[in-house]
Design an enzyme around this catalytic site. Structure first.
Site, mmCIF file in Angstrom:
data_model
loop_
_atom_site.group_PDB
_atom_site.id
_atom_site.type_symbol
_atom_site.label_atom_id
_atom_site.label_comp_id
_atom_site.label_asym_id
_atom_site.label_seq_id
_atom_site.Cartn_x
_atom_site.Cartn_y
_atom_site.Cartn_z
ATOM 1 N N CYS A 83 4.418 -22.764 -30.432
ATOM 2 C CA CYS A 83 3.781 -21.891 -31.418
ATOM 3 C C CYS A 83 4.346 -22.115 -32.817
ATOM 4 O O CYS A 83 5.554 -21.981 -33.039
ATOM 5 C CB CYS A 83 3.968 -20.430 -31.005
ATOM 6 S SG CYS A 83 3.322 -19.262 -32.222
ATOM 7 N N GLU A 262 -7.306 -24.633 -35.312
ATOM 8 C CA GLU A 262 -7.535 -24.411 -33.875
ATOM 9 C C GLU A 262 -9.035 -24.359 -33.596
ATOM 10 O O GLU A 262 -9.513 -24.827 -32.563
ATOM 11 C CB GLU A 262 -6.908 -23.086 -33.432
ATOM 12 C CG GLU A 262 -5.411 -23.037 -33.605
ATOM 13 C CD GLU A 262 -4.849 -21.741 -33.022
ATOM 14 O OE1 GLU A 262 -4.666 -20.778 -33.788
ATOM 15 O OE2 GLU A 262 -4.622 -21.698 -31.799
#
Ligand code: ARG
Length: 387
Positions: A83, A262
């Site tokens: 992350c 994303e």
């Protein structure tokens, strides 16, 4: 939306196989020490260690205090090597739902999670922690990879309408009695599928008010809005196992907010997802006869501009890969200053476009795996009854 079968709240099967062995005491101890070490106001650790030892000896597991759960969930985020958005790990809201294991109740709280996290567009990082695995008593499982997933329908010609990634989940939902919209589209939101050992998996449709979505438009190409592209505002990962101090929480959906790439450089662009680059390249009038014209790269930039532009226009939180790269490097420095190592996986941290012009590209990272953490989920001990 079509009605879905009801969810029997059956009792656990008395012959349920043991879902989890006794908790690993060393891991439990390490966690309790870490918690006290980072929170000196809690005082000496010995008393809590003795409690945990006694509880594990008597029951094979132990119950985290409310403080431990909050700390454990936040540190699991802090330790998530893939992350890039960990600078705000301390801000994670932790919903303590450990007493819930009934699939319908779990699904209903997932709906609440979406509303709380979506927050009208001002996205908040949230985790909802449901019942843990205990010896002889597995916790519930959410079968959706994320709370919001778009259906993927396989056509007879091998083509796919919707998100190819979710072909399996779509199939499962259909088998369980899900009725898709009469006119199937590329962005049909799948129902939640929640399983628990000894009970039928439960299907719950997400109500519209829980599914915040952003229509995609481009700041200069008006035709792009007319394609009807969209994406959901909140990515809530729901199939990973949260592990804190040796205890596994198999249903612990969590979310942050999106980074534009994303959606623009993966979900809508990947050849095994929506695969939009060839179509958009032609619509943009680019020379697609050779990859050397860099037509794909040009489309990718415009698609990503469209995503960031659309979220901003809709008042929905999103970040871009340049900002997030800088924030991540700031996070690394803070962690090092706090005397901690920050595990990171280069292959996930580096953005899927323009990598070399982001700071995170130009260095190596600590590859250790630390706990608490999130792990790939499994269906250990759960035998959903699929008709
Ligand atoms: N990459 C996933 C998606 O596109 C979401 C993963 C989590 N992302 C996040 N920003 N917290 O749906």
């Amino acid at each position: 939306m079509a009605p879905v079968p009801s969810c029997p709240a059956e009792a656990m099967s008395p012959h349920a196989p043991s879902a989890a062995p006794s908790v690993d005491l060393a891991e439990a101890e390490d966690f309790v020490r870490l918690h006290h070490g980072e929170h000196p106001e809690l005082g000496p650790v010995e008393h809590r260690l003795a409690e945990v030892h006694a509880e594990v000896a008597a029951t094979g597991t132990y119950r985290h205090t409310a403080d431990e759960l909050v700390f454990g969930a936040r540190v699991a985020w802090r330790n998530s090597a893939r992350c890039i958005g960990r600078l705000y790990w301390r801000s994670l809201r932790v919903r303590d739902l450990r007493d819930l294991r009934d699939p319908k109740e779990v699904a209903d709280e997932c709906v609440e999670h979406l509303k709380l996290a979506g927050n009208g567009g001002k996205v908040r990082p949230v985790i909802s922690v449901f019942a843990p695995d205990e010896p002889g008593r597995p916790g519930p499982r959410i079968r959706n990879e994320q709370l919001i997933r778009y259906a993927g329908y396989l056509g007879s010609d091998g083509g796919v309408l919707g998100d190819r990634r979710n072909l399996g989940l779509t199939e499962e939902a259909l088998e369980l009695g899900w009725r898709p919209p009469a006119r199937r589209g590329p962005f049909d939101v799948l129902p939640l599928v929640v399983a628990r050992e000894g009970a039928d998996p439960c299907l719950v449709e997400l109500p519209g008010e829980a599914v915040l979505e952003v229509p995609i438009e481009h700041p200069e190409l008006p035709w792009l809005a007319r394609l009807g592209l969209r994406w959901h505002a909140v990515p809530v990962i729901s199939d990973m196992r949260l592990r804190i101090g040796g205890v596994d929480y198999p249903a612990a959906p969590f979310n942050g907010w999106y980074m534009g790439t994303e959606i623009g450089a993966r979900n809508l662009a990947d050849a095994d997802r929506y695969d939009l680059l060839p179509y958009l390249g032609r619509r943009m009038g680019l020379d697609t006869s050779s990859v050397r014209t860099l037509w794909k790269d040009r489309v990718l930039v415009e698609l990503n501009r469209a995503v960031l532009h659309s979220f901003a226009r809709a008042g929905v939180t999103i970040t871009d890969h340049h900002t997030e790269s800088d924030r991540f490097l700031a996070h690394l420095e803070k962690e090092e200053a706090a005397g901690r190592s920050c595990p990171a996986d280069w292959t996930w941290i580096v953005p899927p476009m323009s990598s070399g012009i982001t700071g995170v590209f130009h260095r190596y990272y600590d590859r250790r795996e630390l706990v608490p953490n999130f792990f790939p989920g499994d269906t250990r001990g759960v035998c959903p009854v699929i008709h």
